[in-house]
Enzyme design. Structure first.
Site, PDB file in Angstrom:
ATOM      1  N   CYS A 119      57.736  97.513  25.327  1.00  0.00           N
ATOM      2  CA  CYS A 119      57.023  98.693  25.151  1.00  0.00           C
ATOM      3  C   CYS A 119      57.282  99.232  23.416  1.00  0.00           C
ATOM      4  CB  CYS A 119      57.844  99.989  25.927  1.00  0.00           C
ATOM      5  SG  CYS A 119      58.232  99.359  27.459  1.00  0.00           S
ATOM      6  N   HIS A 161      58.822 108.878  23.476  1.00  0.00           N
ATOM      7  CA  HIS A 161      58.483 107.895  24.375  1.00  0.00           C
ATOM      8  C   HIS A 161      57.930 108.162  25.589  1.00  0.00           C
ATOM      9  CE1 HIS A 161      58.583 103.667  25.547  1.00  0.00           C
ATOM     10  NE2 HIS A 161      59.311 104.038  26.430  1.00  0.00           N
ATOM     11  N   HIS A 190      51.064 104.361  30.325  1.00  0.00           N
ATOM     12  CA  HIS A 190      52.073 103.623  29.578  1.00  0.00           C
ATOM     13  C   HIS A 190      51.246 102.577  29.082  1.00  0.00           C
ATOM     14  CE1 HIS A 190      55.170 101.935  27.421  1.00  0.00           C
ATOM     15  NE2 HIS A 190      55.940 101.985  28.241  1.00  0.00           N
TER      16      HIS A 190
END
Length: 557
Positions: free
Chosen positions: A211, A346, A386
Site C-alpha cells: 500500500c 492512510h 483503497h
C-alpha cells in the site's frame, strides 16, 4: 622601524591560509547540508481515478463535492455472481461486490507511443496507463517531452499487482505465450518502458511495498534529486483490478468491508474497499524550478520512511513506528508539530488501524496546540476506495489540490466517531464538509501511507510561498524585471497525431477556458506553444481574448 621576524610573519601567513581554508570548508559543509534538505517542487501532475477522473481538475471537482463513486464490480472484469458468497469462509468465493473502478481501461492508442497493436495486446494495461498518465503529467508541467531525451531524469513507480499475467504467461497454457508476453507483464519493464519511450537516462525503478509503494516512490525521488543523481523525477504508482484472485485473497483475510465503503474513523469501520487508478507527479529541486520558470504547484519540505518491525502481527500496524516516522519527517522538513494543519491519513477504515493511526497523530502533531488550532484529518479512500500501490500518490495529489484551492475536502462516511479513539483528549477534527483552509501563516500538510508489508512513509508538503522566498528570491526578482511587454494579440497552436485526437484536444481546451476564465490568455498560449510536443495534425488560432478564443475553437471541426 620594528619588523616582524620572518618566522613570525610566516606563522601569521600560515594561520590566515588555515583560517581561509576553514571558512571554505565550512561553506562547503553548509552547502551540502542545505542540499540535503532543499525543498522539492511539484511542477506537474497527472491522474486517472474512479468516478471518471482523468485529470487534476476533475479530481478536485469530485473531492470538493464529496462524491462517493464506489460501484458494483463491472461485468467486464469478472462475473460477480460466480465468485460471490456472503459467507467469507466459503472456498474460492468473495463476500465483497464493490470497488472503485476506472472506465475503459482496455482503450489505448499504441501507435502514439510507437508500439505495435500486436505488442499492445500483450501489455499489462497498467503499463499502458503509466505511459498515458506520465505523458499527461509532463504536459501539465509545460515540458515538451522531446526536451527530456538524454536527460538525467529518474522514474520511480509503485506497482503491486500483475493480474493481467494470469491471462497470458501465467495462464497455464504455454501456447498463449508470444514474443511480447514476458516484457508486457514484467513489473520492472513498466518503469523501464516509460524511461525508454521518453529517452531518460537516470535510474528507472519499480517498487512494491504494497500500500505504501507510490508514496515511497515519491520519497525516493526526492532523495535522488537532493543527492544530485537526477535533475528531474517522475514518481507515482498504478493499480488495476483485472482478476478476481486478489479480491478473494483479501476476503479470506477479512480485510474488506461488506458494504463496500471505507468508513474511516467511524464506529462502523469494518474494512476497506479496493480501488484502482494511476497518479504521477513531476518533481524538481526548488532552486532549479524557480530558475527555469516552472509553475510550482506545491513544495515537498521533507519525508521519511521506516518499517513496523516486530508488531502484533505481520500485517498489523505499529503505533510506535508511526510516531517515530512522523518525528523523523518533521525533523527533515524543519517544521514544528503544531505547524501541520491537515493530514491526509492512510485511513483505510479498519477497526484496528484507525485508532492506532489517530493516536500516533495526536501524540506527535498534537503537541503545543491551542484549542483553536485543531489538526484536521481526512482520507480520500472514503471517496473511491483503497488504491493499494497507487494509494499514496492519490493522497498526495489530493493535498496539493487542497493547498492550491485553500480548502479541505470532506471525508465521507463519518457519522459516529470510533469509540476506541479518545477524541476528547486529542486536538483533531474530521472535516465532513468542504472547509476553508484559513491561516495567517504558511499552509503545511502531511500525507501518510502505510504498507501491509510494514513499510511506512510520511511526506510533509506546503504551499509554495515561503519556499520560493527563502530559496531563490534573487531569481524571482530577476524574472520579474525581465518580464516581457504584454501583446495585444496571441497565437494558440495545438497539434496531435490524428485528426480525432486534435478534435479531442480542442474540446479539452474549450472546457479549460470555460472553467478558468481568470487565467491570462498570454500564459495559456505560451505554454501551449512551447510546452507541448508538435505533431502532424495542427491548428493555429489568433486571438485577443479568452472569449474570442473560445468562439473560434467552437467553429473547428
Amino acid at each position: 622601524m620594528n619588523q616582524i621576524p620572518e618566522s613570525k610573519s610566516q606563522a601569521i601567513a600560515s594561520s590566515q591560509r588555515i583560517l581561509q581554508a576553514l571558512k571554505q570548508a565550512r561553506s562547503k559543509v553548509e552547502a551540502l547540508e542545505q542540499q540535503k534538505t532543499e525543498p522539492i517542487a511539484i511542477i506537474g501532475m497527472g491522474c486517472r481515478f474512479p468516478g471518471g477522473v482523468n485529470n487534476p481538475e476533475s479530481y478536485w471537482k469530485l473531492l470538493k463535492e464529496g462524491k462517493d463513486v464506489i460501484t458494483e464490480i463491472p461485468p467486464d472484469r469478472w462475473d460477480v455472481e460466480h465468485y460471490y458468497d456472503r459467507d467469507p469462509d466459503v472456498p474460492g468465493k468473495m463476500y465483497s461486490r464493490y470497488g472503485g473502478f476506472l472506465d475503459e481501461v482496455d482503450n489505448f492508442d499504441p501507435q502514439f507511443f510507437g508500439i505495435s497493436p500486436r505488442e499492445a495486446i500483450s501489455m499489462d494495461p497498467q503499463q499502458r496507463l503509466l505511459l498515458e498518465v506520465s505523458w499527461e503529467a509532463l504536459e501539465n508541467t509545460g515540458l515538451a517531452t522531446e526536451e527530456l531525451q538524454g536527460t538525467q531524469t529518474t522514474v520511480f513507480v509503485g506497482i503491486g499487482s500483475d493480474d493481467y499475467s494470469q491471462w497470458s504467461v501465467n495462464s497455464g497454457d504455454v501456447n498463449a505465450i508470444d514474443t511480447y508476453s514476458g516484457l508486457g507483464n514484467a513489473r520492472s519493464i513498466a518503469a523501464g518502458r516509460l524511461a525508454y519511450f521518453l529517452g531518460l537516462q537516470a535510474m528507472a525503478m519499480q517498487l512494491d511495498t504494497s500500500c505504501s509503494s507510490s508514496l515511497l516512490a515519491v520519497h525516493l525521488a526526492c532523495q535522488s534529486l537532493r543527492s544530485g543523481d537526477c535533475n528531474l523525477a517522475l514518481a507515482g504508482g498504478v493499480n488495476l483490478m483485472l482478476s478476481p484472485i486478489p479480491t478473494i485473497v483479501f476476503c479470506k483475510l477479512k480485510a474488506l468491508a461488506l458494504d463496500g465503503r471505507c468508513k474511516t474513523f467511524d464506529a462502523a469501520a469494518n474494512g476497506y474497499t479496493r480501488g484502482e487508478g494511476c497518479g504521477i507527479v513531476v518533481l524538481k529541486r526548488i532552486s532549479d524550478a524557480i530558475a527555469d520558470g516552472d509553475n510550482v504547484l506545491a513544495v515537498i519540505r521533507g519525508s521519511a520512511a521506516n518499517h513496523d518491525g516486530k508488531s502484533n502481527g505481520l500485517t498489523a500496524p505499529n503505533g510506535s513506528a508511526q510516531e517515530a516516522l512522523l518525528k523523523q519527517a518533521l525533523i527533515k522538513a524543519r517544521v514544528k508539530p503544531n505547524q501541520i494543519q491537515y493530514v491526509e491519513a492512510h485511513g483505510t477504515g479498519t477497526s484496528l488501524g484507525d485508532p492506532i493511526e489517530v493516536l500516533a497523530l495526536g501524540k506527535v502533531l498534537g503537541r503545543d496546540r491551542s484549542s483553536d488550532e485543531l489538526l484536521h484529518i481526512g482520507s480520500v479512500k472514503t471517496n473511491f476506495g483503497h488504491l493499494e500501490a497507487a494509494a499514496g500518490v492519490a493522497s498526495l495529489i489530493k493535498v496539493v489540490l487542497a493547498l492550491q484551492h485553500q480548502q479541505i475536502p470532506p471525508s465521507l462516511h463519518f457519522e459516529n466517531p470510533n469509540p476506541y479513539i479518545p477524541w476528547d483528549k486529542l486536538p483533531v477534527k474530521i472535516p465532513t464538509e468542504l472547509t476553508p483552509w484559513d491561516t495567517t501563516s504558511e499552509r503545511f500538510a502531511g500525507v501518510s501511507s502505510f504498507g501491509m508489508s510494514g513499510t511506512n512513509v510520511h511526506v510533509i508538503i506546503s504551499d509554495q510561498l515561503s519556499a520560493l522566498k527563502d530559496t531563490a528570491s534573487h531569481i524571482i526578482s530577476h524574472q520579474l524585471t525581465a518580464k516581457s511587454q504584454e501583446r495585444s494579440r496571441h497565437i494558440l497552436s495545438l497539434s496531435a497525431k490524428t485528426e480525432t485526437a486534435l478534435q479531442d484536444l480542442v474540446r479539452r481546451y474549450q472546457d479549460y477556458l470555460t472553467t478558468h476564465p481568470e487565467l491570462n490568455i498570454a500564459d495559456i498560449c505560451f505554454t501551449a506553444n512551447t510546452g507541448r510536443s508538435h505533431f502532424e495534425h495542427r491548428l493555429a488560432v489568433v486571438t485577443e481574448s479568452s472569449e474570442e478564443l473560445q468562439q473560434k475553437l467552437e467553429t473547428f471541426e
